[in-house]
Design an enzyme around this catalytic site. Sequence first.
Site, PDB file in Angstrom:
ATOM      1  N   CYS A  80     -32.648   1.178  11.015  1.00  0.00           N
ATOM      2  CA  CYS A  80     -31.590   0.509  10.250  1.00  0.00           C
ATOM      3  C   CYS A  80     -31.262  -0.862  10.822  1.00  0.00           C
ATOM      4  O   CYS A  80     -30.639  -1.677  10.146  1.00  0.00           O
ATOM      5  CB  CYS A  80     -30.336   1.380  10.208  1.00  0.00           C
ATOM      6  SG  CYS A  80     -29.773   1.956  11.823  1.00  0.00           S
ATOM      7  N   GLU A 111     -32.533  -5.873   2.068  1.00  0.00           N
ATOM      8  CA  GLU A 111     -33.374  -5.092   2.976  1.00  0.00           C
ATOM      9  C   GLU A 111     -34.603  -4.551   2.246  1.00  0.00           C
ATOM     10  O   GLU A 111     -34.510  -4.064   1.116  1.00  0.00           O
ATOM     11  CB  GLU A 111     -32.567  -3.924   3.549  1.00  0.00           C
ATOM     12  CG  GLU A 111     -33.370  -3.025   4.474  1.00  0.00           C
ATOM     13  CD  GLU A 111     -32.579  -1.796   4.932  1.00  0.00           C
ATOM     14  OE1 GLU A 111     -32.930  -1.238   5.985  1.00  0.00           O
ATOM     15  OE2 GLU A 111     -31.626  -1.404   4.231  1.00  0.00           O
ATOM     16  N   GLU A 158     -22.867   4.212   6.385  1.00  0.00           N
ATOM     17  CA  GLU A 158     -23.753   3.186   6.946  1.00  0.00           C
ATOM     18  C   GLU A 158     -24.903   3.006   5.975  1.00  0.00           C
ATOM     19  O   GLU A 158     -25.632   3.964   5.690  1.00  0.00           O
ATOM     20  CB  GLU A 158     -24.271   3.595   8.319  1.00  0.00           C
ATOM     21  CG  GLU A 158     -25.223   2.570   8.920  1.00  0.00           C
ATOM     22  CD  GLU A 158     -26.049   3.110  10.056  1.00  0.00           C
ATOM     23  OE1 GLU A 158     -27.238   2.725  10.150  1.00  0.00           O
ATOM     24  OE2 GLU A 158     -25.541   3.926  10.839  1.00  0.00           O
TER      25      GLU A 158
END
Length: 519
Positions: free
Chosen positions: A284, A381, A247
Site C-alpha cells: 500500500c 494508484e 485505509e
Amino acid sequence: MAAAAAPVWSVDPRTGKRRAQVAEEATTDAVDAAVRAAHTARGALADRPPRAALLRRAADLLDAAGEEIVAAADAETALGSARLTGELARTTYQLRSFAAIVDEGGFLDVRIDRPDPGLTPPRPDLRRYKIPLGAVAVYAASNFPLAFSVPGGDTASALAAGCPVVVKAHPDHPATSELCAELLRRAATETGLPADVVGLVHGFRAGLDLVRHPLVAAAGFTGSVRGGRALYDAAAARPHPIPFHGEMGSLNPVVVTEAAAAERAERIGAGLAGSMTLGTGQFCVKPGLVLTPEGEAGDRLLASLTAATEATAATEAGVLLDHRMRDAFLDGVRSRAQLPGVQAPLAPGDGDGEHTVSAGFLTVPAARLAAGGPHDLLLEECFGPVTVVARYADDTEIGAVLARLPGNLTATLQLGDAESAGTDAAGRGARLLAEVTPLAGRVVVNGWPTGVAVAPAQHHGGPYPATTSTATSVGGTAIERWLRPVAYQDTPPALLPPELRDGNPLGLPCRIDGRPEGA
C-alpha cells in the site's frame, strides 16, 4: 426453501486453479449470529489482564504454528515463504506490543479534575477515561494475509481496547483466514475467555451485512478505494452511523531533487526499483509517482532504475494475488501508456502471458500532469509493479504537480547533502518538506516508504482517499480508534469505576488537575 450457501474456495494464484473448498459464504442470518455472539462476549473483555493474556497466547500459538501458516498463506498468495515468515513475525510482535500497552494502561487517558468552587464558573469534580465502543467489524486486506488480516493490527488493537471482533475474510486467502481464526479462538478459550471474542465470516454480501448490523459499533478496512468507499457510505447511512476507519488507495509520491540526483543517481534508481517491485508492487506504500529532474543526472537515475528493475524481473516471477488483480494491472498499464507524451523505457507487461506480470515504469513530462485532463489517470494508484516517473524542468513544475495530488499514506523526499543539512542557499529541503507534509501521514526523507515499522510513534494513515479518518492502523495509538471518552461529574466515590477512584488503586498513568501522576 433457502438457497444453499455458496462455497468458498482456496485458489492458487500461480495457476488460477482451485485448491480446496474451505468454507461457505455467510448468510445474513450467519452474520447476525456471529455479531450477536461477539456482542454478548464483550463483557468478558472488560478487565485488562484477560485481554493481555489473550493477546500473548494468540502470539504464542501463531508462532508455534508458523510453518503451517506460512505454507497456507504462500499457497494462496504466492508472496513467498521468506516474505510471509517476516510478516508472521511482525504480526505476533503487534499482538505482544498491544498486550504491553494494555498492561501499562496509559491508553485509558485517565484525567481527574478536583472540584474548585473558587473558579469562575465553579468547577465540579470531573473524572474522565476511555471505554471500548463494542463489537468491531474488521475487513481483511488482500496483500497482507497476516499483518492486516485475521490476526492483524485491527484485530489486535480492537481486542486490546476491549472490543470483540468479527472479521470479514478476504477471498484471496480464506484457508489462511480459517487457520488463524481457529488459533485466535483457541487462545481465547485457553485464557478463560469466550471463543466468540473473535468471529469470522466470508463473502461479499457478508461484508455489507456486517457494516450494517446494528450491534457493530465500528469498522476497520484495508483495501481499494472503491470497496472502502462503498462500506464507508454504508456505515454513514445507518440509522446510527458508526466510525469507519478505512485505509484505501495511495500514490505515495517521491520527489528527487537535482542535487540528490547529481550526488547519488545510481543509488536512488536502485532503491526506487527495489521499493517499487517489493512484493510484486502490491504494498500500500509502493511509490507510484516519482518526480525527477530533466538532464544528465536524471538520465543516470533512469538508467539505474531500468537495470535494477530488469534484474529483479530476471530472478523473481511476478505473480499477483489473483488473476482479477492481474487483469486490472495490465489494463491500467495499457491505458496509462496510451496517453499523449507517455513513454515506456521499460514497459510493464503480462509476463508469461497467462499467470505472471513483468515490472516496469512509464515516463511523462511533469508539465503534462500539472495541466490535468486525461493525464489525471497517472495520479491514481495502479496496483502492481509499476511507477510513473514525471520529469520536471524546475521547482515550479514540482509545486504544480504536488498541488494536484490527493491524500496519501506517504510522501518521500530524496535530498542532496546540503538540502538535508539545511545549509543550501535556496532552503529547498525545508520548503519541499513543508509542501509534502499536507499530502501524507508519513514523510520519508532519503529513504523509501515500503516497510512500516510497528512503533509507538508510527502513523499509517493520511488525508482522503488514503484513509477515511485521521487515525493510524499501525502503532500503539491504533487502539484509540475503538475507544470513546466518558466523563463522570460529582459521582459518589463508591460508584466510580476503579480506574477513576482516589488513590489510583490500579496504578494507572493519569493526570490530576492537569499534572501527570501515577505509573
